[in-house]
Each structure stands twice: as structure tokens, then as C-alpha cells.
Design a protein around this motif. Sequence first.
Motif, mmCIF file in Angstrom:
data_model
loop_
_atom_site.group_PDB
_atom_site.id
_atom_site.type_symbol
_atom_site.label_atom_id
_atom_site.label_comp_id
_atom_site.label_asym_id
_atom_site.label_seq_id
_atom_site.Cartn_x
_atom_site.Cartn_y
_atom_site.Cartn_z
ATOM 1 N N THR A 89 2.420 -7.626 -6.560
ATOM 2 C CA THR A 89 1.468 -7.994 -7.605
ATOM 3 C C THR A 89 0.229 -7.103 -7.546
ATOM 4 O OG1 THR A 89 0.546 -9.669 -6.107
ATOM 5 C CG2 THR A 89 2.199 -10.402 -7.705
ATOM 6 N N LEU A 90 0.074 -6.363 -6.440
ATOM 7 C CA LEU A 90 -1.054 -5.446 -6.293
ATOM 8 C C LEU A 90 -0.618 -4.262 -5.443
ATOM 9 C CD1 LEU A 90 -4.092 -4.864 -6.755
ATOM 10 C CD2 LEU A 90 -4.557 -6.096 -4.636
ATOM 11 N N VAL A 91 -0.856 -3.053 -5.965
ATOM 12 C CA VAL A 91 -0.493 -1.823 -5.252
ATOM 13 C C VAL A 91 -1.756 -1.016 -5.020
ATOM 14 C CG1 VAL A 91 0.922 0.258 -5.271
ATOM 15 C CG2 VAL A 91 1.752 -1.809 -6.416
ATOM 16 N N LEU A 92 -2.028 -0.666 -3.773
ATOM 17 C CA LEU A 92 -3.246 0.066 -3.411
ATOM 18 C C LEU A 92 -2.896 1.418 -2.816
ATOM 19 C CD1 LEU A 92 -5.222 -2.840 -1.684
ATOM 20 C CD2 LEU A 92 -5.491 -2.027 -4.030
ATOM 21 N N ASP A 93 -3.618 2.442 -3.252
ATOM 22 C CA ASP A 93 -3.456 3.787 -2.698
ATOM 23 C C ASP A 93 -4.459 3.953 -1.565
ATOM 24 O OD1 ASP A 93 -4.111 7.172 -3.944
ATOM 25 O OD2 ASP A 93 -3.094 6.469 -2.139
ATOM 26 N N VAL A 94 -3.971 3.990 -0.336
ATOM 27 C CA VAL A 94 -4.882 4.072 0.811
ATOM 28 C C VAL A 94 -5.435 5.475 1.019
ATOM 29 C CG1 VAL A 94 -3.795 2.144 2.015
ATOM 30 C CG2 VAL A 94 -2.948 4.466 2.403
ATOM 31 N N SER A 95 -4.928 6.463 0.273
ATOM 32 C CA SER A 95 -5.448 7.824 0.423
ATOM 33 C C SER A 95 -6.619 8.084 -0.518
ATOM 34 C CB SER A 95 -4.343 8.861 0.152
ATOM 35 O OG SER A 95 -3.908 8.793 -1.197
ATOM 36 N N SER A 145 2.274 -2.912 7.875
ATOM 37 C CA SER A 145 3.517 -3.481 7.357
ATOM 38 C C SER A 145 3.522 -3.541 5.839
ATOM 39 C CB SER A 145 3.743 -4.884 7.931
ATOM 40 O OG SER A 145 2.717 -5.779 7.500
ATOM 41 N N TYR A 146 2.336 -3.412 5.216
ATOM 42 C CA TYR A 146 2.254 -3.418 3.754
ATOM 43 C C TYR A 146 2.663 -2.068 3.157
ATOM 44 C CZ TYR A 146 -0.676 -7.657 4.141
ATOM 45 O OH TYR A 146 -1.161 -8.905 4.396
ATOM 46 N N ASP A 147 2.678 -1.037 4.009
ATOM 47 C CA ASP A 147 2.870 0.327 3.503
ATOM 48 C C ASP A 147 4.330 0.610 3.174
ATOM 49 O OD1 ASP A 147 3.322 3.419 3.932
ATOM 50 O OD2 ASP A 147 1.186 3.147 3.541
ATOM 51 N N VAL A 148 4.563 1.121 1.970
ATOM 52 C CA VAL A 148 5.933 1.457 1.536
ATOM 53 C C VAL A 148 6.086 2.956 1.285
ATOM 54 C CG1 VAL A 148 6.357 -0.822 0.536
ATOM 55 C CG2 VAL A 148 5.373 0.973 -0.899
ATOM 56 N N THR A 165 0.840 -1.195 0.000
ATOM 57 C CA THR A 165 0.000 0.000 0.000
ATOM 58 C C THR A 165 0.872 1.240 0.000
ATOM 59 O OG1 THR A 165 -0.135 0.084 2.411
ATOM 60 C CG2 THR A 165 -1.841 -1.170 1.260
ATOM 61 N N VAL A 166 0.336 2.307 -0.555
ATOM 62 C CA VAL A 166 1.004 3.610 -0.545
ATOM 63 C C VAL A 166 -0.035 4.673 -0.221
ATOM 64 C CG1 VAL A 166 2.861 3.062 -2.142
ATOM 65 C CG2 VAL A 166 0.681 3.841 -3.049
ATOM 66 N N ASN A 167 0.415 5.708 0.430
ATOM 67 C CA ASN A 167 -0.444 6.859 0.714
ATOM 68 C C ASN A 167 0.039 7.999 -0.171
ATOM 69 O OD1 ASN A 167 -1.668 9.211 1.827
ATOM 70 N ND2 ASN A 167 -1.985 8.120 3.758
ATOM 71 N N VAL A 168 -0.561 8.092 -1.350
ATOM 72 C CA VAL A 168 -0.095 9.068 -2.342
ATOM 73 C C VAL A 168 -0.238 10.501 -1.834
ATOM 74 C CG1 VAL A 168 -0.447 9.979 -4.670
ATOM 75 C CG2 VAL A 168 -0.547 7.511 -4.275
ATOM 76 N N ALA A 169 -1.311 10.765 -1.078
ATOM 77 C CA ALA A 169 -1.508 12.124 -0.552
ATOM 78 C C ALA A 169 -0.366 12.500 0.392
ATOM 79 C CB ALA A 169 -2.852 12.214 0.166
ATOM 80 N N ARG A 170 0.001 11.585 1.285
ATOM 81 C CA ARG A 170 1.093 11.853 2.230
ATOM 82 C C ARG A 170 2.427 11.966 1.512
ATOM 83 N NH1 ARG A 170 4.529 8.979 5.819
ATOM 84 N NH2 ARG A 170 3.746 6.931 5.193
ATOM 85 N N ILE A 171 2.636 11.118 0.534
ATOM 86 C CA ILE A 171 3.872 11.160 -0.251
ATOM 87 C C ILE A 171 4.000 12.502 -0.968
ATOM 88 C CG2 ILE A 171 5.063 10.174 -2.242
ATOM 89 C CD1 ILE A 171 3.834 7.460 -1.428
ATOM 90 N N THR A 172 2.897 12.945 -1.563
ATOM 91 C CA THR A 172 2.905 14.207 -2.303
ATOM 92 C C THR A 172 3.244 15.374 -1.390
ATOM 93 O OG1 THR A 172 1.233 13.331 -3.830
ATOM 94 C CG2 THR A 172 1.551 15.713 -3.811
#
Length: 204
Positions: free
Chosen positions: A153-159, A175-178, A30-37
Motif C-alpha cells: 500500500t506504500l512504496v518508498l525509495d530509500v535512495s 525485511s521491507y526491501d524488495v 522499500t526499494v533502492n532505485v539507485a542500486r537497482i539502476t
Amino acid sequence: MIRIKSLLAFFGILAISSTAVFSAEPVIVTVNVARITEAYYKVQDFYAELQGSEEQVKGKVEEMQKQGEALVLDYQELAEQAQSDILTEEARKEAQDAAMEIGQQIQEKEGQMRQFLQQVQQTIQTREQNQMSIFIKEIKDIIDVVTEEKGATLVLDVSGASRSGLPIVISSDPSYDVSDLVIERLNADKPVEEEVEAAVSEAE
């Protein structure tokens, strides 16, 4: 007979391949695109620069407002003179004409201010959209690199949010969050001066 054996062998290979694909454990990250941005230093620098431009615009607008207020005061004074019984009719007429002229100037000033604000708003929006599209692509590229390294194999944006307003990903194992790794990669080329300034600001 040989043909049938060949077909069986072919289908046997397909069956083995399919089993291998479907039996493979999925790797989900998982990734938090809003936080990354928000944490991307280029985005922070851009909005700091944008804020500086907005402050300049604010100063220009305040200057135009002061000019307009001065014209309004002149108009009010001339309007009073146009109604004064002390002045001659000729003087009242001159004051009335002058008041009408200033009234027209006030309307022109208001129009100029509206047009200026519209142009500035459109310029800022276009600039923001264009620049953010570049940043989002850079973020996406790093996400692709990091998730590929993780064998995802699957990437999810939690934001992300669904139509209902709820998050697309209701819950996930932290633990899935990168996201932190993506942020670290994005900010790897951040100028040292900016890091020092950021540290000083935090200390203050």
C-alpha cells in the motif's frame, strides 16, 4: 419512515466500508532505485558502450591536439626567423607572413576543437537522458509488478534524498526491501554470454 430507514441503512454501509478501509494493515515495502539502476544489465551495457564512444572521442581530441602542437612548433620557428638578423629583410617578411598565417590556423584549430567537444558533450548528454528515461520506465514497471504482488500500500525509495541532503527514508527494516527481487526480475532476460563474461571478469 421507510425513507429514514433507507438512509440509515445507507450510512450504515458507508460506516462499515470506512471501518474496513482504515482497519486494514498497511503493507510497506522499500526499494533502492539507485542500486537497482546500477545492477540493471541494460544500464551497465549502455554505459560500457558510452565509455567506448568516449574513448573514440578522446582519440580524436588527441589527434587534433597533436596537429595543433605541430602548428605551434612551426609558428615558433617562423617567428624566430622573422626576428633573425641573419636573414634578409625579404626573408624575414616572408617568415612573418607565414607565421601570421599559421597563427590563424592555430586559432581555427582551437575553435574547431571547442566546437567538436561541445557537440560531443551535448550529443552524449541527450543520448544519456533519452536512454536512461527508457530504463527508468522499465525499472518502474517491474517495481510496480513486484510491489503489487507483495500487496504493497506504500512504496518508498530509500535512495532518494530530501532538500536537507538527508535520505527521505531515514531508516527502515531491511525485511521491507524488495530491491533484490526487482533486480532479479530485470536481469531475468540477460543474455547468457554476458553472464559468462561477467563471471570471468570477477574470477580474474
